[in-house]
Design a protein around this motif. Structure first.
Motif, PDB file in Angstrom:
ATOM      1  N   LEU A  66       1.958   6.694 -22.412  1.00  0.00           N
ATOM      2  CA  LEU A  66       2.380   7.800 -21.286  1.00  0.00           C
ATOM      3  C   LEU A  66       3.567   8.510 -21.920  1.00  0.00           C
ATOM      4  O   LEU A  66       3.731   9.652 -21.653  1.00  0.00           O
ATOM      5  CB  LEU A  66       2.996   6.863 -20.163  1.00  0.00           C
ATOM      6  CG  LEU A  66       3.377   7.597 -19.148  1.00  0.00           C
ATOM      7  CD1 LEU A  66       2.060   8.233 -18.209  1.00  0.00           C
ATOM      8  CD2 LEU A  66       3.726   6.633 -18.019  1.00  0.00           C
ATOM      9  N   TYR A  67       4.440   7.931 -22.844  1.00  0.00           N
ATOM     10  CA  TYR A  67       5.577   8.611 -23.210  1.00  0.00           C
ATOM     11  C   TYR A  67       5.495   9.068 -24.558  1.00  0.00           C
ATOM     12  O   TYR A  67       6.543   9.744 -25.418  1.00  0.00           O
ATOM     13  CB  TYR A  67       6.815   7.796 -22.997  1.00  0.00           C
ATOM     14  CG  TYR A  67       7.029   7.581 -21.591  1.00  0.00           C
ATOM     15  CD1 TYR A  67       7.649   8.596 -20.767  1.00  0.00           C
ATOM     16  CD2 TYR A  67       6.736   6.180 -20.733  1.00  0.00           C
ATOM     17  CE1 TYR A  67       7.957   8.531 -19.579  1.00  0.00           C
ATOM     18  CE2 TYR A  67       6.834   6.224 -19.514  1.00  0.00           C
ATOM     19  CZ  TYR A  67       7.499   7.206 -18.705  1.00  0.00           C
ATOM     20  OH  TYR A  67       7.809   7.048 -17.271  1.00  0.00           O
ATOM     21  N   ASP A  68       4.310   8.959 -25.371  1.00  0.00           N
ATOM     22  CA  ASP A  68       4.303   9.322 -26.867  1.00  0.00           C
ATOM     23  C   ASP A  68       5.313   8.635 -27.865  1.00  0.00           C
ATOM     24  O   ASP A  68       5.498   9.029 -28.869  1.00  0.00           O
ATOM     25  CB  ASP A  68       4.426  10.743 -26.873  1.00  0.00           C
ATOM     26  CG  ASP A  68       3.772  11.352 -27.980  1.00  0.00           C
ATOM     27  OD1 ASP A  68       2.739  10.408 -28.692  1.00  0.00           O
ATOM     28  OD2 ASP A  68       4.196  12.283 -28.685  1.00  0.00           O
ATOM     29  N   SER A  69       5.859   7.437 -27.311  1.00  0.00           N
ATOM     30  CA  SER A  69       6.733   6.711 -27.998  1.00  0.00           C
ATOM     31  C   SER A  69       6.827   5.350 -27.562  1.00  0.00           C
ATOM     32  O   SER A  69       6.725   5.312 -26.403  1.00  0.00           O
ATOM     33  CB  SER A  69       8.238   7.438 -28.057  1.00  0.00           C
ATOM     34  OG  SER A  69       8.147   8.911 -28.555  1.00  0.00           O
ATOM     35  N   THR A  70       7.436   4.467 -28.476  1.00  0.00           N
ATOM     36  CA  THR A  70       7.812   3.100 -27.723  1.00  0.00           C
ATOM     37  C   THR A  70       9.183   3.146 -27.307  1.00  0.00           C
ATOM     38  O   THR A  70      10.060   3.809 -27.449  1.00  0.00           O
ATOM     39  CB  THR A  70       7.728   2.026 -28.954  1.00  0.00           C
ATOM     40  OG1 THR A  70       8.927   2.228 -29.802  1.00  0.00           O
ATOM     41  CG2 THR A  70       6.228   2.073 -29.986  1.00  0.00           C
ATOM     42  N   PRO A  71       9.329   2.063 -26.153  1.00  0.00           N
ATOM     43  CA  PRO A  71      10.732   1.891 -25.794  1.00  0.00           C
ATOM     44  C   PRO A  71      11.909   1.766 -27.004  1.00  0.00           C
ATOM     45  O   PRO A  71      12.919   2.326 -26.826  1.00  0.00           O
ATOM     46  CB  PRO A  71      10.631   0.680 -25.027  1.00  0.00           C
ATOM     47  CG  PRO A  71       9.348   0.588 -24.581  1.00  0.00           C
ATOM     48  CD  PRO A  71       8.397   1.100 -25.744  1.00  0.00           C
ATOM     49  N   MET A  72      11.487   0.988 -27.853  1.00  0.00           N
ATOM     50  CA  MET A  72      12.506   0.786 -29.069  1.00  0.00           C
ATOM     51  C   MET A  72      12.786   2.289 -29.692  1.00  0.00           C
ATOM     52  O   MET A  72      14.051   2.598 -30.057  1.00  0.00           O
ATOM     53  CB  MET A  72      11.938  -0.119 -30.090  1.00  0.00           C
ATOM     54  CG  MET A  72      11.873  -1.590 -29.483  1.00  0.00           C
ATOM     55  SD  MET A  72      10.629  -1.713 -28.338  1.00  0.00           S
ATOM     56  CE  MET A  72       9.015  -2.047 -29.248  1.00  0.00           C
ATOM     57  N   GLU A  73      11.696   3.252 -29.947  1.00  0.00           N
ATOM     58  CA  GLU A  73      11.888   4.512 -30.488  1.00  0.00           C
ATOM     59  C   GLU A  73      12.734   5.366 -29.599  1.00  0.00           C
ATOM     60  O   GLU A  73      13.583   5.961 -30.079  1.00  0.00           O
ATOM     61  CB  GLU A  73      10.509   5.143 -30.705  1.00  0.00           C
ATOM     62  CG  GLU A  73       9.735   4.352 -32.128  1.00  0.00           C
ATOM     63  CD  GLU A  73       8.317   4.807 -32.092  1.00  0.00           C
ATOM     64  OE1 GLU A  73       7.664   4.461 -33.348  1.00  0.00           O
ATOM     65  OE2 GLU A  73       7.639   5.457 -30.951  1.00  0.00           O
ATOM     66  N   ILE A  74      12.475   5.266 -28.391  1.00  0.00           N
ATOM     67  CA  ILE A  74      13.254   6.215 -27.483  1.00  0.00           C
ATOM     68  C   ILE A  74      14.773   5.703 -27.329  1.00  0.00           C
ATOM     69  O   ILE A  74      15.645   6.491 -27.469  1.00  0.00           O
ATOM     70  CB  ILE A  74      12.678   6.028 -26.032  1.00  0.00           C
ATOM     71  CG1 ILE A  74      11.175   6.748 -25.986  1.00  0.00           C
ATOM     72  CG2 ILE A  74      13.616   6.595 -24.793  1.00  0.00           C
ATOM     73  CD1 ILE A  74      10.544   6.696 -24.482  1.00  0.00           C
ATOM     74  N   ARG A  75      15.096   4.575 -27.325  1.00  0.00           N
ATOM     75  CA  ARG A  75      16.308   3.893 -27.521  1.00  0.00           C
ATOM     76  C   ARG A  75      16.946   4.221 -28.718  1.00  0.00           C
ATOM     77  O   ARG A  75      18.084   4.636 -28.590  1.00  0.00           O
ATOM     78  CB  ARG A  75      16.162   2.359 -27.128  1.00  0.00           C
ATOM     79  CG  ARG A  75      17.621   1.738 -26.885  1.00  0.00           C
ATOM     80  CD  ARG A  75      17.544   0.444 -26.257  1.00  0.00           C
ATOM     81  NE  ARG A  75      17.520   0.509 -24.729  1.00  0.00           N
ATOM     82  CZ  ARG A  75      17.393  -0.542 -24.092  1.00  0.00           C
ATOM     83  NH1 ARG A  75      17.400  -1.536 -24.484  1.00  0.00           N
ATOM     84  NH2 ARG A  75      17.340  -0.197 -22.805  1.00  0.00           N
ATOM     85  N   ARG A  76      16.254   4.199 -29.746  1.00  0.00           N
ATOM     86  CA  ARG A  76      17.009   4.489 -31.361  1.00  0.00           C
ATOM     87  C   ARG A  76      17.380   5.961 -31.038  1.00  0.00           C
ATOM     88  O   ARG A  76      18.386   6.313 -31.686  1.00  0.00           O
ATOM     89  CB  ARG A  76      15.976   4.118 -32.251  1.00  0.00           C
ATOM     90  CG  ARG A  76      16.042   2.621 -32.720  1.00  0.00           C
ATOM     91  CD  ARG A  76      15.522   2.397 -34.095  1.00  0.00           C
ATOM     92  NE  ARG A  76      14.080   2.872 -34.203  1.00  0.00           N
ATOM     93  CZ  ARG A  76      13.289   1.866 -33.934  1.00  0.00           C
ATOM     94  NH1 ARG A  76      13.235   0.789 -33.585  1.00  0.00           N
ATOM     95  NH2 ARG A  76      11.698   2.452 -33.855  1.00  0.00           N
TER      96      ARG A  76
END
Length: 276
Positions: free
Chosen positions: A261-271
Motif C-alpha cells: 500500500l505504501y511502497d515501504s515497510t513501517p521501519m523504512e518510513i520511520r527511519r
C-alpha cells in the motif's frame, strides 16, 4: 478532522461560507470516507489519486477533480501540495437547486484538459486561494465573484444530475462503514458484520463490492493499515505493538500488505522520518 463514522467533519471559513485551504501531504493513503460538501481538489505539486464511483482519477500538477456530496471516496497520494475547496450543499443550493444530486465528469485526455473552460476553472481556483490568503479590502466581493464563476463553469460544462434513489441506496453501506470504523481494532468478520446488519454474508459481500469497488475484508485491512501508518509517522510506539493495537495480529502479512500500500515497510518510513 474525521469523526468516528468516517463522515468528514468540515468547519467552513465563516466569512465566505465555504472551506478553502492549501493542503501539504506526505505520501499516504486514506480509506473510504464521505462528507456532505462538494469537494474540488487542484494539485499544484506531486500526485494524488482519487478512487470513487468505480473509477480511478490520477491528478498531476494543474489538474483537478470534483467529487459530489455524499460520494464514497478513497485517496492515495505521493507527497503533494494541493488547493482544496469544499462547498456545503446548503450553500450551493441557493444558486443551483438539488446540488446534492450533482455528479461531475471531467476531461481525461491531455488535449481536453487544455480546453478553455478547464484551464479557466484551474486559474480561478488559484486566484481564489490567493485572494483569501491576502484578504485585502473588498476580498469578499472578489472571492465570491471568482468562486461563482468557477462553479457556473463546472456545473454547466461538466455536471450531470443523479436520480434521488441512487443517492439513498448507499446509506446502508455507510452504516456498515461507520460500524467498521468504530470497531476496526476488534476481531471482525464478514459473517459477524452480516449478522449484525441482518444480511446473508454472500449478499453483503456482493453488495459491498458493487457499491465500493472493494471487498469488505480488504476495506477492513486498509483501514487498519491507515491507522498504523499514522502512528508510524507520529509516534514512537514499536512497530510490533502498532500491528496489535490496530487489529492486525499477523505481523508478517501486515508488513507485506503495508509495503504494497505504501511502497515501504513501517521501519523504512520511520527511519526516513528520523533522518529528516
Amino acid at each position: 478532522m474525521v469523526s468516528d463514522s468516517r463522515h468528514e467533519i468540515i468547519n467552513d471559513n465563516v466569512d465566505v461560507g465555504v472551506r478553502i485551504f492549501l493542503s501539504k501531504e506526505a505520501a499516504g493513503f486514506k480509506s473510504l470516507h464521505w462528507h456532505s460538501h462538494i469537494e474540488i481538489v487542484l494539485v499544484l505539486e506531486g500526485e494524488v489519486t482519487f478512487h470513487f464511483n468505480h473509477q480511478e482519477v490520477v491528478l498531476k500538477p494543474n489538474e483537478f477533480v470534483v467529487v459530489g456530496s455524499e460520494i464514497l471516496r478513497a485517496t492515495s497520494n505521493l507527497a503533494n501540495v494541493s488547493l482544496v475547496l469544499q462547498i456545503p450543499v446548503d450553500y450551493l443550493n441557493h444558486y443551483w437547486p438539488h446540488s446534492e444530486l450533482l455528479l461531475f465528469s471531467l476531461p481525461t485526455s491531455e488535449r481536453d484538459k487544455w480546453s478553455y473552460d478547464y484551464q479557466a476553472i484551474a486559474s480561478l481556483l488559484k486566484e481564489m486561494t490567493k485572494i483569501y490568503a491576502q484578504k485585502e479590502m473588498g476580498y469578499l466581493l472578489l472571492f465570491n465573484s471568482k468562486m461563482l464563476d468557477a462553479l457556473y463553469r463546472l456545473i454547466t460544462k461538466y455536471s450531470v444530475s443523479l436520480a434521488p434513489k441512487k443517492l439513498s441506496e448507499k446509506s446502508q453501506i455507510k452504516d456498515i462503514l461507520s460500524y467498521v470504523y468504530k470497531h476496526y481494532q476488534e476481531p471482525l468478520s464478514v459473517n459477524g458484520i452480516a449478522n449484525r446488519f441482518h444480511y446473508h454474508p454472500d449478499y453483503l459481500s456482493r453488495k459491498f463490492k458493487i457499491d465500493t469497488g472493494l471487498t469488505l475484508t480488504r476495506y477492513i485491512r486498509q483501514l487498519r493499515l491507515e491507522h498504523i501508518h499514522q502512528d508510524v509517522l507520529n509516534t514512537n510506539i514499536p512497530v510490533n505493538d502498532l500491528f496489535k493495537k490496530h487489529g492486525l495480529n499477523n505481523r508478517r502479512l501486515g508488513i507485506q500488505l503495508f509495503k504494497k500500500l505504501y511502497d515501504s515497510t513501517p521501519m523504512e518510513i520511520r527511519r526516513n522520518r528520523e533522518l529528516k
